[in-house]
Design a protein around this motif. Structure first.
Motif, PDB file in Angstrom:
ATOM      1  N   THR A 114      12.349  13.407  33.081  1.00 52.11           N
ATOM      2  CA  THR A 114      13.130  13.665  31.864  1.00 52.11           C
ATOM      3  C   THR A 114      12.456  14.580  30.846  1.00 52.11           C
ATOM      4  N   ARG A 115      11.152  14.823  30.965  1.00 48.69           N
ATOM      5  CA  ARG A 115      10.463  15.460  29.837  1.00 48.69           C
ATOM      6  C   ARG A 115      10.352  16.968  29.975  1.00 48.69           C
ATOM      7  N   VAL A 116      10.679  17.636  28.875  1.00 49.68           N
ATOM      8  CA  VAL A 116      10.541  19.092  28.735  1.00 49.68           C
ATOM      9  C   VAL A 116       9.751  19.366  27.465  1.00 49.68           C
ATOM     10  N   TYR A 117       8.736  20.214  27.575  1.00 50.43           N
ATOM     11  CA  TYR A 117       7.954  20.595  26.409  1.00 50.43           C
ATOM     12  C   TYR A 117       8.328  22.009  25.988  1.00 50.43           C
ATOM     13  N   MET A 118       8.589  22.154  24.674  1.00 47.46           N
ATOM     14  CA  MET A 118       8.979  23.431  24.078  1.00 47.46           C
ATOM     15  C   MET A 118       8.028  23.721  22.912  1.00 47.46           C
ATOM     16  N   PRO A 119       7.681  24.979  22.657  1.00 48.73           N
ATOM     17  CA  PRO A 119       6.820  25.281  21.506  1.00 48.73           C
ATOM     18  C   PRO A 119       7.398  24.717  20.211  1.00 48.73           C
ATOM     19  N   PHE A 120       6.527  24.257  19.347  1.00 46.89           N
ATOM     20  CA  PHE A 120       6.945  23.555  18.136  1.00 46.89           C
ATOM     21  C   PHE A 120       7.848  24.421  17.256  1.00 46.89           C
ATOM     22  N   ASP A 121       7.451  25.677  17.030  1.00 52.94           N
ATOM     23  CA  ASP A 121       8.252  26.564  16.161  1.00 52.94           C
ATOM     24  C   ASP A 121       9.637  26.788  16.748  1.00 52.94           C
ATOM     25  N   GLU A 122       9.704  26.973  18.055  1.00 58.43           N
ATOM     26  CA  GLU A 122      10.997  27.196  18.700  1.00 58.43           C
ATOM     27  C   GLU A 122      11.863  25.942  18.622  1.00 58.43           C
ATOM     28  N   GLY A 151       8.789  18.562  33.748  1.00 56.89           N
ATOM     29  CA  GLY A 151       8.288  17.625  34.739  1.00 56.89           C
ATOM     30  C   GLY A 151       8.767  17.991  36.130  1.00 56.89           C
ATOM     31  N   SER A 152       8.008  17.566  37.144  1.00 58.40           N
ATOM     32  CA  SER A 152       8.348  17.901  38.525  1.00 58.40           C
ATOM     33  C   SER A 152       9.660  17.246  38.962  1.00 58.40           C
ATOM     34  N   GLY A 153       9.999  16.090  38.374  1.00 62.46           N
ATOM     35  CA  GLY A 153      11.265  15.452  38.712  1.00 62.46           C
ATOM     36  C   GLY A 153      12.457  16.286  38.295  1.00 62.46           C
ATOM     37  N   ILE A 154      12.369  16.927  37.140  1.00 64.59           N
ATOM     38  CA  ILE A 154      13.441  17.823  36.698  1.00 64.59           C
ATOM     39  C   ILE A 154      13.533  19.026  37.625  1.00 64.59           C
ATOM     40  N   ALA A 155      12.361  19.555  38.002  1.00 66.00           N
ATOM     41  CA  ALA A 155      12.347  20.723  38.881  1.00 66.00           C
ATOM     42  C   ALA A 155      13.015  20.415  40.217  1.00 66.00           C
TER      43      ALA A 155
END
Length: 431
Positions: free
Chosen positions: A219-227, A167-171
């Protein structure tokens, strides 16, 4: 022989003559203007508030539905071989396929979730990681088509080290951008012969989104499911299944068939369950604000009564003459009713015009206010969304118009009746 028809032309002419009369001629033009301005401002405030209320509710609900599941499937807590309990979904592939087959379900995706510490060059922030497949991430409206975005979602999960989306807030908080590496630290990490040690991994940032909801962008970070399965020790399992349905408002009725399809060991949670308290608070605030502003409109309408009472007092001699030459009580009543109601109608029309203009051009208006106040008038961390929304709805405008006109007409009747019942003999006795 029948009398003149109600609201005849001569009644309108007399009423108009009284409204535009100067004070030296026994008129009350100043009170008329005060009443007009009061009604205009009250209706403007009511419509502007209703528009902002509707816009805020729509934007808030849209950010919920645009970034979160309409329904979420969890597993009932169950015992693990080590003697503990777990809520992970072991057969998530089969369960997802069964849920996806339910009529009305448009999308279903397994998810891995976890809270970690994100760090970059000494700056730290707590974030929530969502492990999700690239195709499933592209199906989330506010992520695939956000308010603002940097990078491309096609790079998510690609490369030797899979890229992540933040998210831009984290950045902003960590001062990172596209191509930078974000370090994620999880306390529940790698399992070794000496126990569990924190897991520290570095991931390149390939996509930065602005969903429009402060708590999500922050707060949100998206990561690939397998990882994510590897990172959070969820090999072959998922934490939950996120479900999107055709009609989000019908999510509660969809909960039972989805729970049946998921199996006996499943629990279903809807978006209304998760945000129900906030939605109820919004409803209560809406009702309270409407009542308060209705009182404001009533107070403005009472100015019409003051003006009409003064007009009746000043026009006593005229009323006596009009009654003497043959005007009925009904005609006198209608003359003064027209005087009061015209003020209400014109004031309502002007208030509607101002209120609609405010709702339509709220962005430049708010930008001017924000600039004059030195910025930071709207704090997304408090309001939850990144801007002040407004949405005009026909029902809100009609409610404001009906309230204003109704009160204006009702309060006008009492001084008009007083004028109609005035005794012409008493009115002319000292003339």
């Amino acid at each position: 022989m029948s009398g003149p028809a109600p609201f005849s032309r001569f009644e309108w002419l007399i009423a108009w003559r009284y409204l535009r009369a100067r004070r030296a001629e026994g008129g009350v033009s100043v009170m008329t203007w005060i009443s007009l301005i009061g009604i205009t401002l009250a209706v403007f405030a009511l419509i502007a508030t209703l528009a902002v209320r509707s816009g805020f509710r729509e934007e808030f609900v849209d950010t919920i539905l645009g970034t979160n599941a309409h329904l979420t499937v969890y597993a009932v807590p169950h015992a693990t071989p080590g003697g503990g309990t777990s809520r992970v979904i072991e057969d998530h592939v089969a369960m997802t396929d069964r849920v996806r087959a339910v009529p009305g379900v448009v999308h279903a995706a397994p998810l891995v979730k976890g809270q970690v510490m994100a760090t970059h060059r000494g700056a730290n922030a707590g974030v929530e990681v969502y492990g999700i497949a690239p195709d499933d991430l592209a199906a989330i409206p506010r992520i695939a088509d956000p308010q603002e975005a940097e990078g491309t979602l096609a790079d998510f999960g690609t490369g030797d080290i899979p890229g992540i989306a933040i998210g831009s807030g984290i950045a902003r908080e960590l001062n990172v951008g596209l191509g930078d590496t974000l370090k994620l630290i999880s306390p529940d990490g790698a399992r070794t012969a000496f126990g569990t040690s924190p897991r520290v991994s570095n991931y390149p940032i390939v996509y930065i989104f602005t969903a429009g909801r402060w708590d999500i962008d922050r707060t949100r970070v998206y990561m690939p499911f397998d990882e994510a399965q590897v990172y959070f020790n969820r090999e072959g399992a998922a934490d939950e299944i996120e479900v999107m349905v055709a009609d989000p408002d019908d999510a509660e009725s969809m909960a039972l068939p989805i729970a049946q399809a998921a199996g006996d060991m499943a629990l279903v949670w809807t978006w209304k369950d998760a945000s129900g308290s906030f939605l109820r608070a919004l409803d209560m605030e809406d009702n309270v604000m409407f009542v308060i502003l209705s009182v404001l409109v009533l107070i403005a309408a009472m100015n019409i009564v003051s003006g009409l009472i003064m007009l009746v007092k000043n026009k006593g001699r005229d009323i006596g003459i009009l009654r003497t030459i043959g005007l009925t009580e009904g005609s006198i009543l209608r003359v003064f009713f027209i005087c009061g109601s015209l003020t209400g109608v014109v004031g309502t029309a002007m208030g509607v015009a101002l209120g609609c203009a405010f709702a339509i051009w709220i962005d430049p208006i708010f930008a001017i206010v924000d600039g004059l106040a030195g910025g930071d008038v709207w704090d997304p961390s408090i309001r939850g969304i990144s801007f002040l929304p407004a949405r005009l709805e026909a029902g809100d405008v009609l409610s404001a118009v009906a309230l204003s006109l109704g009160l204006s007409f009702v309060v006008t009747i009492f001084p008009a009746r007083r004028a109609a019942r005035m005794n012409p003999v008493e009115a002319l006795r000292y003339e």
